[in-house]
Design an enzyme around this catalytic site. Structure first.
Site, PDB file in Angstrom:
ATOM      1  N   ASP A 125       0.758  -1.099  -0.021  1.00  0.00           N
ATOM      2  CA  ASP A 125      -0.054   0.197  -0.018  1.00  0.00           C
ATOM      3  C   ASP A 125       0.983   1.309   0.141  1.00  0.00           C
ATOM      4  O   ASP A 125       1.496   1.444   0.758  1.00  0.00           O
ATOM      5  CB  ASP A 125      -0.732  -0.101   1.275  1.00  0.00           C
ATOM      6  CG  ASP A 125      -2.227   1.190   1.395  1.00  0.00           C
ATOM      7  OD1 ASP A 125      -1.907   1.938   0.502  1.00  0.00           O
ATOM      8  OD2 ASP A 125      -2.970   0.788   2.046  1.00  0.00           O
ATOM      9  N   THR A 198       4.455 -11.061  -9.708  1.00  0.00           N
ATOM     10  CA  THR A 198       3.350 -11.189  -8.745  1.00  0.00           C
ATOM     11  C   THR A 198       1.851 -10.911  -9.733  1.00  0.00           C
ATOM     12  O   THR A 198       2.084 -10.556 -11.066  1.00  0.00           O
ATOM     13  CB  THR A 198       3.352 -10.252  -7.710  1.00  0.00           C
ATOM     14  OG1 THR A 198       2.924  -8.959  -8.277  1.00  0.00           O
ATOM     15  CG2 THR A 198       4.671 -10.022  -6.957  1.00  0.00           C
ATOM     16  N   GLU A 201       1.860  -7.404 -10.613  1.00  0.00           N
ATOM     17  CA  GLU A 201       3.066  -6.857 -11.364  1.00  0.00           C
ATOM     18  C   GLU A 201       2.640  -7.321 -12.937  1.00  0.00           C
ATOM     19  O   GLU A 201       2.624  -6.498 -13.951  1.00  0.00           O
ATOM     20  CB  GLU A 201       4.106  -7.750 -11.093  1.00  0.00           C
ATOM     21  CG  GLU A 201       5.462  -7.328 -11.851  1.00  0.00           C
ATOM     22  CD  GLU A 201       6.672  -7.920 -11.222  1.00  0.00           C
ATOM     23  OE1 GLU A 201       7.798  -7.628 -11.701  1.00  0.00           O
ATOM     24  OE2 GLU A 201       6.383  -8.658 -10.160  1.00  0.00           O
TER      25      GLU A 201
END
Length: 223
Positions: A125, A198, A201
């Site tokens: 975050d 990820t 990503e």
């Protein structure tokens, strides 16, 4: 706002009990876990790596699959997300990954100093508002904490799609743990071949968003 719990969350988590390390609801009992995290793995003597905020587990499960001689601990505070990661690990039959459903604030109570060989922070975050900077996982005080949990020569890898967070983090790393690698385009860097992508990503890359990354190593002389 946290997502509403799914109706079938509890039974799903129960079916993943083999890869989830329960965290006591009573904060006073949490320190009892310290020094015993490794005991939850079939090979307690293997090096221990940590991902802070594992999301749905694509990264940590792929990492564990590629490195069976390393133990991986993944923290995720959102149960609705963590259950997907745990189910992925169970489905793949991974024996060297464990999940803890808790906040990174508990790390000093869970991990011994010098116990980790690697820490991964992926797409955390960004806490956009300036007054929230102390909440960022790459705030220098937090980096100093991570450094105490790393063994000499241990590394911290950070990735983000958010330029403002990356820019902020470059100064924080320099203050707490000077990096050996900084890039504004990880996918076109010398580390692109070994990079495990990820969920976030993959999504942002498809949109043409560059991936920023920082890597740092704890010098042997620092304790």
């Amino acid at each position: 706002m946290r997502p509403r719990k799914k109706p079938n969350l509890v039974p799903r988590l129960s079916r993943c009990a083999s890869v989830i390390l329960p965290v006591p609801t009573d904060p006073k009992e949490i320190p009892a876990l310290k020094g015993h995290i490794r005991d939850a793995f079939p090979n307690p003597s293997a090096p221990l790596h940590l991902e802070i905020g594992c999301g749905k587990g694509q990264f940590i499960c792929e990492l564990a699959s590629r490195n069976p001689s390393v133990n991986f601990l993944a923290l995720e505070r959102e149960e609705n997300v963590a259950v997907v990661a745990a189910e992925r690990a169970v489905e793949l039959g991974l024996q060297n990954v464990r999940f803890m459903l808790c906040d990174a604030e508990l790390l000093p109570l869970l991990i011994e100093k010098g116990e980790l060989m690697q820490i991964y922070i992926n797409f955390c975050d960004p806490w956009h508002k300036h007054r929230q900077f102390k909440r960022r996982l790459t705030y220098r005080v937090r980096l100093e904490l991570y450094k105490t949990l790393l063994a000499d020569g241990g590394e911290l890898w950070f990735k983000t799609d958010n330029y403002n967070l990356f820019h902020f983090s470059t100064f924080e790393f320099e203050a707490a743990m000077p990096p050996y690698f900084v890039t504004r385009d990880l996918h076109n860097s010398e580390y692109a071949m070994d990079n495990i992508i990820t969920e976030y990503e993959a999504y942002f890359s498809e949109l043409g968003q560059p991936i920023y990354a920082i890597r740092a190593k704890k010098p042997a002389e620092q304790n």
